[in-house]
Design a protein around this motif. Structure first.
Motif, PDB file in Angstrom:
ATOM      1  N   THR A 117      57.593  13.922  47.039  1.00 23.74           N
ATOM      2  CA  THR A 117      57.826  13.293  48.339  1.00 23.74           C
ATOM      3  C   THR A 117      59.301  13.034  48.636  1.00 23.74           C
ATOM      4  OG1 THR A 117      57.432  11.101  47.378  1.00 23.74           O
ATOM      5  CG2 THR A 117      55.554  12.211  48.401  1.00 23.74           C
ATOM      6  N   HIS A 118      60.088  12.694  47.617  1.00 25.48           N
ATOM      7  CA  HIS A 118      61.476  12.295  47.878  1.00 25.48           C
ATOM      8  C   HIS A 118      62.511  13.384  47.630  1.00 25.48           C
ATOM      9  CE1 HIS A 118      60.550   8.070  48.670  1.00 25.48           C
ATOM     10  NE2 HIS A 118      59.635   8.188  47.725  1.00 25.48           N
ATOM     11  N   ILE A 119      62.200  14.322  46.745  1.00 24.33           N
ATOM     12  CA  ILE A 119      63.156  15.403  46.482  1.00 24.33           C
ATOM     13  C   ILE A 119      62.820  16.634  47.328  1.00 24.33           C
ATOM     14  CG2 ILE A 119      64.171  16.934  44.745  1.00 24.33           C
ATOM     15  CD1 ILE A 119      64.826  13.948  44.334  1.00 24.33           C
ATOM     16  N   HIS A 120      61.555  17.056  47.269  1.00 24.11           N
ATOM     17  CA  HIS A 120      61.150  18.262  47.992  1.00 24.11           C
ATOM     18  C   HIS A 120      60.605  17.966  49.391  1.00 24.11           C
ATOM     19  CE1 HIS A 120      61.956  20.937  44.642  1.00 24.11           C
ATOM     20  NE2 HIS A 120      61.365  20.069  43.841  1.00 24.11           N
ATOM     21  N   ARG A 164      53.906   9.566  38.169  1.00 24.17           N
ATOM     22  CA  ARG A 164      54.876   8.914  39.069  1.00 24.17           C
ATOM     23  C   ARG A 164      56.111   9.783  39.272  1.00 24.17           C
ATOM     24  NH1 ARG A 164      54.059   3.449  40.532  1.00 24.17           N
ATOM     25  NH2 ARG A 164      55.831   3.831  41.877  1.00 24.17           N
ATOM     26  N   LEU A 165      56.593  10.401  38.198  1.00 23.67           N
ATOM     27  CA  LEU A 165      57.744  11.300  38.305  1.00 23.67           C
ATOM     28  C   LEU A 165      57.426  12.473  39.225  1.00 23.67           C
ATOM     29  CD1 LEU A 165      60.541  12.435  37.403  1.00 23.67           C
ATOM     30  CD2 LEU A 165      59.320  13.552  35.525  1.00 23.67           C
ATOM     31  N   LEU A 166      56.267  13.093  39.041  1.00 22.87           N
ATOM     32  CA  LEU A 166      55.894  14.246  39.852  1.00 22.87           C
ATOM     33  C   LEU A 166      55.709  13.871  41.311  1.00 22.87           C
ATOM     34  CD1 LEU A 166      53.375  16.086  37.489  1.00 22.87           C
ATOM     35  CD2 LEU A 166      55.861  16.349  37.659  1.00 22.87           C
ATOM     36  N   ASP A 167      55.082  12.719  41.562  1.00 20.46           N
ATOM     37  CA  ASP A 167      54.866  12.281  42.945  1.00 20.46           C
ATOM     38  C   ASP A 167      56.183  11.940  43.637  1.00 20.46           C
ATOM     39  OD1 ASP A 167      52.182  12.728  42.715  1.00 20.46           O
ATOM     40  OD2 ASP A 167      51.627  10.625  42.476  1.00 20.46           O
ATOM     41  N   TYR A 168      57.087  11.294  42.901  1.00 21.42           N
ATOM     42  CA  TYR A 168      58.407  10.992  43.476  1.00 21.42           C
ATOM     43  C   TYR A 168      59.134  12.288  43.808  1.00 21.42           C
ATOM     44  CZ  TYR A 168      63.170   9.436  44.101  1.00 21.42           C
ATOM     45  OH  TYR A 168      64.426   9.223  44.631  1.00 21.42           O
ATOM     46  N   THR A 169      59.096  13.244  42.881  1.00 19.62           N
ATOM     47  CA  THR A 169      59.759  14.535  43.096  1.00 19.62           C
ATOM     48  C   THR A 169      59.186  15.248  44.316  1.00 19.62           C
ATOM     49  OG1 THR A 169      60.169  14.726  40.725  1.00 19.62           O
ATOM     50  CG2 THR A 169      60.312  16.752  42.014  1.00 19.62           C
ATOM     51  N   LEU A 195      57.786  16.931  50.546  1.00 13.25           N
ATOM     52  CA  LEU A 195      56.444  17.443  50.835  1.00 13.25           C
ATOM     53  C   LEU A 195      55.513  16.293  51.193  1.00 13.25           C
ATOM     54  CD1 LEU A 195      56.046  19.992  47.883  1.00 13.25           C
ATOM     55  CD2 LEU A 195      56.662  20.501  50.251  1.00 13.25           C
ATOM     56  N   ASP A 196      54.474  16.598  51.935  1.00 12.25           N
ATOM     57  CA  ASP A 196      53.435  15.616  52.223  1.00 12.25           C
ATOM     58  C   ASP A 196      52.561  15.445  50.988  1.00 12.25           C
ATOM     59  OD1 ASP A 196      54.223  15.183  54.893  1.00 12.25           O
ATOM     60  OD2 ASP A 196      53.107  16.960  55.562  1.00 12.25           O
ATOM     61  N   PRO A 197      51.921  14.262  50.843  1.00  8.89           N
ATOM     62  CA  PRO A 197      51.087  14.020  49.654  1.00  8.89           C
ATOM     63  C   PRO A 197      49.998  15.070  49.440  1.00  8.89           C
ATOM     64  CG  PRO A 197      51.462  11.972  50.830  1.00  8.89           C
ATOM     65  CD  PRO A 197      52.029  13.072  51.689  1.00  8.89           C
ATOM     66  N   GLU A 198      49.453  15.627  50.537  1.00 12.82           N
ATOM     67  CA  GLU A 198      48.379  16.622  50.382  1.00 12.82           C
ATOM     68  C   GLU A 198      48.906  18.017  50.031  1.00 12.82           C
ATOM     69  OE1 GLU A 198      49.331  16.228  54.805  1.00 12.82           O
ATOM     70  OE2 GLU A 198      48.943  14.868  53.133  1.00 12.82           O
ATOM     71  N   ASP A 199      50.220  18.238  50.154  1.00 15.53           N
ATOM     72  CA  ASP A 199      50.808  19.521  49.769  1.00 15.53           C
ATOM     73  C   ASP A 199      50.800  19.664  48.248  1.00 15.53           C
ATOM     74  OD1 ASP A 199      51.367  20.145  52.408  1.00 15.53           O
ATOM     75  OD2 ASP A 199      53.395  19.327  52.330  1.00 15.53           O
ATOM     76  N   VAL A 200      50.887  20.901  47.777  1.00 15.36           N
ATOM     77  CA  VAL A 200      50.929  21.161  46.337  1.00 15.36           C
ATOM     78  C   VAL A 200      52.363  21.473  45.921  1.00 15.36           C
ATOM     79  CG1 VAL A 200      50.124  22.667  44.478  1.00 15.36           C
ATOM     80  CG2 VAL A 200      48.548  21.996  46.301  1.00 15.36           C
ATOM     81  N   LEU A 201      52.835  20.740  44.919  1.00 12.00           N
ATOM     82  CA  LEU A 201      54.170  20.975  44.374  1.00 12.00           C
ATOM     83  C   LEU A 201      54.056  21.826  43.119  1.00 12.00           C
ATOM     84  CD1 LEU A 201      57.259  20.327  44.055  1.00 12.00           C
ATOM     85  CD2 LEU A 201      56.534  18.377  42.659  1.00 12.00           C
ATOM     86  N   GLU A 202      54.784  22.947  43.087  1.00  6.87           N
ATOM     87  CA  GLU A 202      54.933  23.688  41.835  1.00  6.87           C
ATOM     88  C   GLU A 202      56.147  23.109  41.129  1.00  6.87           C
ATOM     89  OE1 GLU A 202      56.318  28.052  40.466  1.00  6.87           O
ATOM     90  OE2 GLU A 202      54.509  28.051  41.724  1.00  6.87           O
ATOM     91  N   VAL A 203      55.897  22.395  40.050  1.00  5.19           N
ATOM     92  CA  VAL A 203      56.938  21.632  39.361  1.00  5.19           C
ATOM     93  C   VAL A 203      57.914  22.585  38.685  1.00  5.19           C
ATOM     94  CG1 VAL A 203      57.369  19.894  37.577  1.00  5.19           C
ATOM     95  CG2 VAL A 203      55.318  19.741  39.019  1.00  5.19           C
ATOM     96  N   ASP A 204      59.194  22.391  38.950  1.00 11.03           N
ATOM     97  CA  ASP A 204      60.187  23.276  38.343  1.00 11.03           C
ATOM     98  C   ASP A 204      60.862  22.658  37.122  1.00 11.03           C
ATOM     99  OD1 ASP A 204      61.569  21.423  39.827  1.00 11.03           O
ATOM    100  OD2 ASP A 204      62.549  22.855  41.130  1.00 11.03           O
ATOM    101  N   PHE A 205      60.326  21.542  36.621  1.00 11.35           N
ATOM    102  CA  PHE A 205      60.825  20.949  35.382  1.00 11.35           C
ATOM    103  C   PHE A 205      60.168  21.624  34.186  1.00 11.35           C
ATOM    104  CE2 PHE A 205      60.869  16.752  37.919  1.00 11.35           C
ATOM    105  CZ  PHE A 205      62.161  16.960  38.355  1.00 11.35           C
ATOM    106  N   THR A 206      60.941  21.798  33.126  1.00 15.07           N
ATOM    107  CA  THR A 206      60.341  22.208  31.857  1.00 15.07           C
ATOM    108  C   THR A 206      59.675  20.987  31.226  1.00 15.07           C
ATOM    109  OG1 THR A 206      62.307  21.677  30.546  1.00 15.07           O
ATOM    110  CG2 THR A 206      62.200  23.906  31.506  1.00 15.07           C
ATOM    111  N   ARG A 207      58.847  21.214  30.215  1.00 13.55           N
ATOM    112  CA  ARG A 207      58.224  20.075  29.514  1.00 13.55           C
ATOM    113  C   ARG A 207      59.312  19.198  28.893  1.00 13.55           C
ATOM    114  NH1 ARG A 207      55.017  23.149  31.730  1.00 13.55           N
ATOM    115  NH2 ARG A 207      52.820  23.386  31.174  1.00 13.55           N
ATOM    116  N   GLN A 208      60.371  19.847  28.393  1.00 15.96           N
ATOM    117  CA  GLN A 208      61.475  19.081  27.796  1.00 15.96           C
ATOM    118  C   GLN A 208      62.165  18.220  28.851  1.00 15.96           C
ATOM    119  OE1 GLN A 208      62.517  19.055  24.307  1.00 15.96           O
ATOM    120  NE2 GLN A 208      63.357  17.186  25.213  1.00 15.96           N
TER     121      GLN A 208
END
Length: 198
Positions: free
Chosen positions: A145-148, A138-143, A150-163
């Motif tokens: 569509t709402h932050i970056h 849910r966090l990744l999907d929100y990031t 992007l369309d749902p079919e696009d690929v997001l390279e997550v810039d969050f660390t695991r921490q």
């Protein structure tokens, strides 16, 4: 967010702040509108044991810490620089003057605040009742569509660390690592060179 030229016109100054510095503390009175020109900022709280909970991470052209300006209350979280940053800082009275004279800016702020309320409602529900894998997705999907934007079919390279994922979802970092491995096996995410792709 608000056009930088408009911010300068209404007396905003540009602050240069190094990584790891506090912009404002929890409970302090809100006196300025902040908008990022370059860099990244997080808003966070700490529990009694010193564990950090990240309320949000903000990027260039995003603002942060606005609700207390409207409610005339102290900040519910502190703000700290993740990287070296340049930030527009506009005094509260000048900010309100800008909004009165430029309704399109006021509408944009309202839209951003509504989106953040939506995020808070989702994450409150996730943290109280959902398993770690579901929270992370849910966090990744929100990031995405709402932050970056992007369309749902696009690929997001997550810039969050695991921490940071742990701190944003109320999980332990070890739990995030295990959950990400499980999500990769299920095909929900990909992990390439330690980067998460969703």
């Amino acid at each position: 967010m608000i056009d930088p030229k408009l911010l300068i016109q209404f007396k905003a100054e540009i602050l240069e702040i190094e990584r790891g510095n506090i912009i404002f503390d929890y409970g302090s009175k809100a006196q300025f509108y902040y908008q990022i020109k370059t860099g990244e900022v997080k808003m966070n709280n700490f529990n009694r044991d010193g564990k950090e909970f990240i309320q949000g991470i903000f990027y260039p052209d995003q603002s942060f810490g606005e609700p207390p300006l409207f409610a005339d209350v102290g900040y519910p979280a502190g703000a700290e620089t993740i990287t070296d940053v340049e930030i527009f800082r506009l005094p509260k009275d000048d900010f309100f003057d800008l909004l009165k004279k430029h309704p399109e800016a006021h509408f944009k702020i309202s839209e951003v605040l509504a989106s953040r309320l939506y995020y808070k409602a989702i994450m409150a529900s996730e943290i109280s009742s959902q398993d770690p894998e579901h929270r992370i997705v849910r966090l990744l999907d929100y990031t995405k569509t709402h932050i970056h934007k992007l369309d749902p079919e696009d690929v997001l390279e997550v810039d969050f660390t695991r921490q940071q994922i742990a701190d944003l979802t109320g999980l332990r970092v070890e739990t995030v690592i295990r959950a990400c491995k499980a999500l990769e096996k299920k095909g929900e995410i990909q992990i390439k060179k330690r980067k998460i792709l969703r």
